[in-house]
Design a protein around this motif. Structure first.
Motif, PDB file in Angstrom:
ATOM      1  N   UNK A  19      32.167  26.809  37.692  1.00 37.99           N
ATOM      2  CA  UNK A  19      31.253  26.928  36.559  1.00 37.99           C
ATOM      3  C   UNK A  19      31.946  26.443  35.297  1.00 37.99           C
ATOM      4  N   UNK A  20      31.213  25.788  34.427  1.00 33.00           N
ATOM      5  CA  UNK A  20      31.765  25.480  33.107  1.00 33.00           C
ATOM      6  C   UNK A  20      32.165  26.793  32.431  1.00 33.00           C
ATOM      7  N   UNK A  21      33.322  26.791  31.814  1.00 29.83           N
ATOM      8  CA  UNK A  21      33.813  28.000  31.159  1.00 29.83           C
ATOM      9  C   UNK A  21      34.658  28.886  32.052  1.00 29.83           C
ATOM     10  N   UNK A  22      34.768  28.534  33.332  1.00 34.24           N
ATOM     11  CA  UNK A  22      35.594  29.339  34.239  1.00 34.24           C
ATOM     12  C   UNK A  22      37.032  29.344  33.749  1.00 34.24           C
ATOM     13  N   UNK A  23      37.609  30.534  33.672  1.00 40.37           N
ATOM     14  CA  UNK A  23      38.974  30.667  33.161  1.00 40.37           C
ATOM     15  C   UNK A  23      39.477  32.047  33.574  1.00 40.37           C
ATOM     16  N   UNK A  24      40.627  32.091  34.208  1.00 37.31           N
ATOM     17  CA  UNK A  24      41.172  33.372  34.674  1.00 37.31           C
ATOM     18  C   UNK A  24      41.432  34.336  33.526  1.00 37.31           C
ATOM     19  N   UNK A  31      32.028  38.116  31.828  1.00 37.99           N
ATOM     20  CA  UNK A  31      33.454  37.861  31.636  1.00 37.99           C
ATOM     21  C   UNK A  31      34.192  37.942  32.965  1.00 37.99           C
ATOM     22  N   UNK A  32      33.864  38.953  33.770  1.00 31.82           N
ATOM     23  CA  UNK A  32      34.492  39.098  35.084  1.00 31.82           C
ATOM     24  C   UNK A  32      34.163  37.903  35.968  1.00 31.82           C
ATOM     25  N   UNK A  84      35.891  33.159  38.807  1.00 33.15           N
ATOM     26  CA  UNK A  84      35.786  31.733  39.112  1.00 33.15           C
ATOM     27  C   UNK A  84      37.054  30.982  38.710  1.00 33.15           C
ATOM     28  N   UNK A  85      37.587  31.309  37.536  1.00 36.27           N
ATOM     29  CA  UNK A  85      38.793  30.650  37.080  1.00 36.27           C
ATOM     30  C   UNK A  85      39.988  30.944  37.980  1.00 36.27           C
ATOM     31  N   UNK A  86      40.118  32.191  38.412  1.00 34.22           N
ATOM     32  CA  UNK A  86      41.216  32.558  39.300  1.00 34.22           C
ATOM     33  C   UNK A  86      41.084  31.855  40.649  1.00 34.22           C
ATOM     34  N   UNK A  87      39.845  31.760  41.141  1.00 31.00           N
ATOM     35  CA  UNK A  87      39.616  31.051  42.403  1.00 31.00           C
ATOM     36  C   UNK A  87      39.981  29.579  42.269  1.00 31.00           C
ATOM     37  N   UNK A  88      39.559  28.968  41.169  1.00 30.93           N
ATOM     38  CA  UNK A  88      39.900  27.561  40.933  1.00 30.93           C
ATOM     39  C   UNK A  88      41.418  27.372  40.934  1.00 30.93           C
ATOM     40  N   UNK A  89      42.113  28.257  40.232  1.00 35.66           N
ATOM     41  CA  UNK A  89      43.571  28.141  40.137  1.00 35.66           C
ATOM     42  C   UNK A  89      44.215  28.266  41.516  1.00 35.66           C
ATOM     43  N   UNK A  90      43.722  29.213  42.313  1.00 38.77           N
ATOM     44  CA  UNK A  90      44.295  29.438  43.641  1.00 38.77           C
ATOM     45  C   UNK A  90      44.097  28.236  44.556  1.00 38.77           C
TER      46      UNK A  90
END
Length: 222
Positions: free
Chosen positions: A113-118, A129-130, A135-141
């Motif tokens: 998603x746009x704005x995804x950030x751990x 926010x969660x 989503x951000x944490x998943x992207x990073x992983x």
């Protein structure tokens, strides 16, 4: 080409399954409930029954055997609480990456998603926010996996129009909306564009044909 889609009964997933089946690919979708199977077979996809919130990676890897690619399209959905944003949007995405590695499937497409950030801050809406953090944490992983040819796709606000076939797709685009039908079309094109591996791409409605936009994102400029 066999593509296994986690969250196979979602709106984008069903549209993607129809596109893949229509071009002669072999889509399969992971679903939680047996009653969802008919919708997948109607879309031309093989239903695979598994609860991603309770499954172990070796069991999921069995379902991925022989696949050429996986797509993470699962989500806790509107109305779900913060806990399920973590167990589905984050943990299930990591589980799919683990299973893909075990099964030797390199190509991994992530619907983010746009704005995804751990570390996203959205004090006015704790659940949202969660979601952004999950989503951000998943992207990073997923992006940390050297064994995966990953592409992270970050659509803007999702809408339910018929799709225009015209998009803006780049590492960064102005915020906007995009039809789920166009997201599915971009995913289908990404599966055929290995040059987009290792890229995080934002997506909104625009004025460039899907195939042209994906080709350009893969480093082909004409």
């Amino acid at each position: 080409m066999r593509t296994v889609i986690a969250g196979g009964h979602g709106q984008i997933a069903l549209k993607l399954e129809r596109l893949l089946a229509a071009r002669g690919d072999r889509p399969a979708g992971i679903i939680r409930r047996p009653e969802q199977a008919r919708d997948l077979t109607d879309a031309g996809a093989e239903p695979l029954l598994l609860d991603l919130e309770s499954a172990a990676a070796p069991r999921l890897a069995e379902l991925l055997a022989g696949a050429d690619a996986v797509v993470f399209a699962a989500g806790a959905g509107p109305g779900s609480g913060a806990d399920r944003k973590n167990t589905v949007d984050r943990d299930a995405a990591v589980l799919l990456a683990d299973a893909a590695e075990l099964a030797g499937v390199r190509r991994y497409l992530m619907i983010s998603s746009m704005g995804a950030d751990a570390h996203a801050q959205y004090p006015s809406d704790e659940v949202f926010e969660t979601y952004l953090r999950a989503k951000g944490a998943a992207d990073d992983a997923v992006r940390a996996r050297a064994a995966l040819d990953w592409t992270v796709l970050r659509p803007g606000r999702l809408t339910d129009g018929p799709g225009t076939g015209l998009v803006r797709l780049a590492a960064s685009v102005a915020r906007g909306a995009v039809d789920r039908a166009d997201v599915a079309a971009v995913l289908a094109a990404l599966l055929r564009e290995p040059g987009t591996a290792g890229r995080t791409l934002e997506l909104v409605a625009g004025d460039t044909a899907v195939e042209e936009a994906v080709s350009a994102a893969g480093g082909h400029n004409g």
